[in-house]
Motif scaffolding. Structure first.
Motif, PDB file in Angstrom:
ATOM      1  N   VAL A  68       0.867  -1.253   0.071  1.00  0.00           N
ATOM      2  CA  VAL A  68       0.036  -0.148   0.020  1.00  0.00           C
ATOM      3  C   VAL A  68       0.791   1.091   0.076  1.00  0.00           C
ATOM      4  N   ARG A  69       1.953   1.185   0.735  1.00  0.00           N
ATOM      5  CA  ARG A  69       2.710   2.433   0.788  1.00  0.00           C
ATOM      6  C   ARG A  69       3.579   2.671  -0.418  1.00  0.00           C
ATOM      7  N   ARG A  70       3.962   1.586  -1.101  1.00  0.00           N
ATOM      8  CA  ARG A  70       4.595   1.726  -2.416  1.00  0.00           C
ATOM      9  C   ARG A  70       3.389   2.241  -3.422  1.00  0.00           C
ATOM     10  N   ILE A  71       2.482   1.803  -3.414  1.00  0.00           N
ATOM     11  CA  ILE A  71       1.146   2.498  -4.322  1.00  0.00           C
ATOM     12  C   ILE A  71       1.242   4.029  -4.123  1.00  0.00           C
ATOM     13  N   VAL A  72       1.244   4.455  -2.641  1.00  0.00           N
ATOM     14  CA  VAL A  72       0.969   5.727  -2.219  1.00  0.00           C
ATOM     15  C   VAL A  72       2.048   6.658  -2.636  1.00  0.00           C
ATOM     16  N   SER A  73       3.244   6.083  -2.783  1.00  0.00           N
ATOM     17  CA  SER A  73       4.453   6.767  -2.966  1.00  0.00           C
ATOM     18  C   SER A  73       4.772   6.915  -4.549  1.00  0.00           C
ATOM     19  N   THR A  74       4.415   5.955  -5.249  1.00  0.00           N
ATOM     20  CA  THR A  74       4.892   5.849  -6.703  1.00  0.00           C
ATOM     21  C   THR A  74       3.789   6.203  -7.793  1.00  0.00           C
ATOM     22  N   ARG A  75       2.537   5.834  -7.339  1.00  0.00           N
ATOM     23  CA  ARG A  75       1.449   5.931  -8.623  1.00  0.00           C
ATOM     24  C   ARG A  75       0.774   7.077  -8.416  1.00  0.00           C
ATOM     25  N   THR A  76      -0.133   7.421  -9.532  1.00  0.00           N
ATOM     26  CA  THR A  76      -0.959   8.611  -9.542  1.00  0.00           C
ATOM     27  C   THR A  76      -2.189   8.386  -9.275  1.00  0.00           C
ATOM     28  N   TYR A  77      -2.954   9.149  -8.872  1.00  0.00           N
ATOM     29  CA  TYR A  77      -4.303   9.041  -8.417  1.00  0.00           C
ATOM     30  C   TYR A  77      -5.173  10.184  -8.048  1.00  0.00           C
ATOM     31  N   PRO A  78      -6.632  10.447  -8.158  1.00  0.00           N
ATOM     32  CA  PRO A  78      -7.111  11.707  -7.657  1.00  0.00           C
ATOM     33  C   PRO A  78      -7.091  11.602  -6.270  1.00  0.00           C
ATOM     34  N   ASP A  79      -7.138  13.037  -5.872  1.00  0.00           N
ATOM     35  CA  ASP A  79      -7.120  13.333  -4.331  1.00  0.00           C
ATOM     36  C   ASP A  79      -7.946  12.413  -3.479  1.00  0.00           C
ATOM     37  N   THR A  80      -9.322  12.075  -4.024  1.00  0.00           N
ATOM     38  CA  THR A  80     -10.089  11.297  -3.197  1.00  0.00           C
ATOM     39  C   THR A  80      -9.656   9.965  -2.844  1.00  0.00           C
ATOM     40  N   ILE A  81      -9.138   9.378  -3.960  1.00  0.00           N
ATOM     41  CA  ILE A  81      -8.407   7.871  -3.886  1.00  0.00           C
ATOM     42  C   ILE A  81      -7.074   8.144  -3.177  1.00  0.00           C
ATOM     43  N   GLY A  82      -6.407   9.208  -3.184  1.00  0.00           N
ATOM     44  CA  GLY A  82      -5.307   9.127  -2.266  1.00  0.00           C
ATOM     45  C   GLY A  82      -5.521   9.200  -0.844  1.00  0.00           C
ATOM     46  N   ARG A  83      -6.597   9.865  -0.573  1.00  0.00           N
ATOM     47  CA  ARG A  83      -6.906   9.958   0.826  1.00  0.00           C
ATOM     48  C   ARG A  83      -7.185   8.581   1.343  1.00  0.00           C
ATOM     49  N   GLN A  84      -8.175   8.050   0.573  1.00  0.00           N
ATOM     50  CA  GLN A  84      -8.497   6.538   1.183  1.00  0.00           C
ATOM     51  C   GLN A  84      -7.102   5.535   1.014  1.00  0.00           C
ATOM     52  N   LEU A  85      -6.180   5.782   0.030  1.00  0.00           N
ATOM     53  CA  LEU A  85      -4.973   5.100   0.226  1.00  0.00           C
ATOM     54  C   LEU A  85      -4.388   5.075   1.426  1.00  0.00           C
ATOM     55  N   GLN A  86      -4.027   6.411   1.870  1.00  0.00           N
ATOM     56  CA  GLN A  86      -3.435   6.795   3.102  1.00  0.00           C
ATOM     57  C   GLN A  86      -4.324   6.407   4.313  1.00  0.00           C
ATOM     58  N   LEU A  87      -5.531   6.289   4.215  1.00  0.00           N
ATOM     59  CA  LEU A  87      -6.300   5.798   5.303  1.00  0.00           C
ATOM     60  C   LEU A  87      -5.991   4.265   5.446  1.00  0.00           C
ATOM     61  N   LEU A  88      -5.998   3.662   4.424  1.00  0.00           N
ATOM     62  CA  LEU A  88      -5.877   2.396   4.297  1.00  0.00           C
ATOM     63  C   LEU A  88      -4.505   1.871   4.728  1.00  0.00           C
ATOM     64  N   ALA A  89      -3.464   2.852   4.575  1.00  0.00           N
ATOM     65  CA  ALA A  89      -2.066   2.549   4.988  1.00  0.00           C
ATOM     66  C   ALA A  89      -2.032   2.458   6.518  1.00  0.00           C
ATOM     67  N   GLY A  90      -2.734   3.512   7.112  1.00  0.00           N
ATOM     68  CA  GLY A  90      -2.991   3.624   8.391  1.00  0.00           C
ATOM     69  C   GLY A  90      -3.306   2.604   8.946  1.00  0.00           C
ATOM     70  N   GLU A  91      -4.522   2.033   8.508  1.00  0.00           N
ATOM     71  CA  GLU A  91      -5.481   0.948   9.175  1.00  0.00           C
ATOM     72  C   GLU A  91      -4.447  -0.531   8.901  1.00  0.00           C
ATOM     73  N   ALA A  92      -3.743  -0.680   7.956  1.00  0.00           N
ATOM     74  CA  ALA A  92      -2.980  -1.720   7.793  1.00  0.00           C
ATOM     75  C   ALA A  92      -1.844  -1.765   9.017  1.00  0.00           C
ATOM     76  N   ALA A  93      -1.575  -0.481   9.170  1.00  0.00           N
ATOM     77  CA  ALA A  93      -0.145  -0.365  10.154  1.00  0.00           C
ATOM     78  C   ALA A  93      -0.998  -0.703  11.337  1.00  0.00           C
ATOM     79  N   GLU A  94      -1.935  -0.289  11.851  1.00  0.00           N
ATOM     80  CA  GLU A  94      -2.720  -0.568  13.098  1.00  0.00           C
ATOM     81  C   GLU A  94      -2.690  -2.147  13.258  1.00  0.00           C
ATOM     82  N   HIS A  95      -3.268  -2.705  12.193  1.00  0.00           N
ATOM     83  CA  HIS A  95      -3.456  -4.208  12.181  1.00  0.00           C
ATOM     84  C   HIS A  95      -2.027  -4.884  12.413  1.00  0.00           C
ATOM     85  N   CYS A  96      -0.978  -4.481  11.683  1.00  0.00           N
ATOM     86  CA  CYS A  96       0.226  -5.020  11.843  1.00  0.00           C
ATOM     87  C   CYS A  96       0.648  -4.866  13.419  1.00  0.00           C
ATOM     88  N   GLY A  97       0.329  -3.651  14.139  1.00  0.00           N
ATOM     89  CA  GLY A  97       0.635  -3.525  15.618  1.00  0.00           C
ATOM     90  C   GLY A  97      -0.264  -4.488  16.250  1.00  0.00           C
TER      91      GLY A  97
END
Length: 339
Positions: A73-102
């Motif tokens: 997820v983080r690689r996609i956030v850092s390297t891909r293109t996307y609209p702002d609405t998708i970007g926020r959802q990707l960043q939120l998903l990264a946060g949720e995935a980090a929480e689940h790793c915890g």
């Protein structure tokens, strides 16, 4: 194929979780072009499957898959293109995935790694100003604080989560956090306040069944009467009232959905512990041995710790059933350690 190899197979994640295949192939997330809703749904489905694997098998083996999913997820956030609405959802998903790793590292009893990932998730929640992720991280950190013998800090974290959960108007969410407040209070020897918070947790979960308030988030699916029976049993355990604890721990085990394999193993060993402490040594020993049938499917540091606790407790008794149980439990632990 052994279980570790199965879990390491990315196809096995979806199969093991019982998820249907996507109805049509998606464009690979590494392919050129902007990331769209379909890709976001695919990544979220991957996180959902990790939730299910954790519920069934525990966090020990699943955590490596979760870390790889977070990296993706983080690689996609850092390297891909996307609209702002998708970007926020990707960043939120990264946060949720980090929480689940915890959470998975917490369950595997690697507390330093759990703290690291929860810190990352909390940063995401702060940057995105997302109260749902705030609640999830604070409530998880509350459990860890109690686990590590810091109940006052655990109570403060749970109250911070509750303050945010009230704004979200989800009775289930508030019930979960009230139960975590009760856990911290019981460890602080405030049984009366803990009982009040558990009563509130039960009222809230009953309220959620009427359809009032907003629906609970996906991660809260585990919560219900079985979880609250377990919390009540743990409260009585902390108060030294093991006869009363047994009643609620039996109910928790009886009512827990069988898809939650890790929780069922934890509940059964906790029940065995309370039975022995209440004087029902034979029955407690029987439950401890019965748990071995399911422990081969579960890798959880919390469950392993409880297994050792019950084994050490049974060593104090001279009854034949206790001695035989200790032999079987010890043999299982040796075999697992050699595997």
């Amino acid at each position: 194929m052994d279980r570790r190899a199965f879990l390491a197979d990315t196809v096995g994640v979806a199969v093991g979780a019982g998820l249907p295949a996507h109805p049509r192939p998606l464009t690979p997330v590494g392919a050129p072009g902007a990331v769209g809703t379909a890709h976001l749904l695919e990544l979220r489905a991957g996180l959902h499957s990790l939730f299910q694997l954790d519920d069934a098998y525990g966090g020990y083996d699943v955590r490596s898959l979760a870390v790889r999913h977070l990296r993706r997820v983080r690689r996609i956030v850092s390297t891909r293109t996307y609209p702002d609405t998708i970007g926020r959802q990707l960043q939120l998903l990264a946060g949720e995935a980090a929480e689940h790793c915890g959470w998975l590292f917490y369950d595997a009893d690697d507390q330093d790694s759990a703290r690291l990932y929860w810190g990352q998730a909390l940063t995401s929640a702060t940057v995105l100003k997302d109260p749902n992720l705030d609640v999830l991280v604070f409530s998880s950190m509350s459990l860890q604080a109690c686990h590590e013998g810091r109940p006052r800090e655990g109570l403060e974290l749970a109250r911070a989560a509750q303050e945010r959960a009230i704004r979200l108007s989800s009775p289930t969410l508030r019930s979960i956090i009230a139960a975590r407040e009760a856990r911290a209070l019981s460890l602080m020897n405030d049984g009366r306040a803990a009982g009040r918070r558990l009563s509130e947790a039960m009222r809230l979960v009953d309220s959620s069944s009427t359809g009032r308030g907003r629906p609970a988030p996906e991660w809260a699916a585990f919560h219900g009467h079985a979880e609250l029976d377990y919390a009540q049993g743990m409260l009585y355990t902390e108060l030294g009232r093991h006869d009363s604890a047994v009643q609620f721990l039996r109910a928790a085990l009886a009512h827990q959905d069988r898809t939650y394999g890790r929780n069922r193993a934890l509940y059964r060993l906790t029940l065995a512990n309370s039975l022995v402490r209440s004087g029902a040594v034979d029955e407690g020993a029987a439950h401890a041995v019965e748990s071995l049938e399911h422990l081969g499917e579960v890798e959880s540091g919390r469950v392993t710790r409880k297994l050792h606790e019950v084994t050490d407790l049974l060593r104090r008794y001279d009854a034949d059933t206790a001695r035989r149980a200790v032999e079987e439990l010890s043999e299982y632990a040796r075999a697992k350690g050699a595997a």
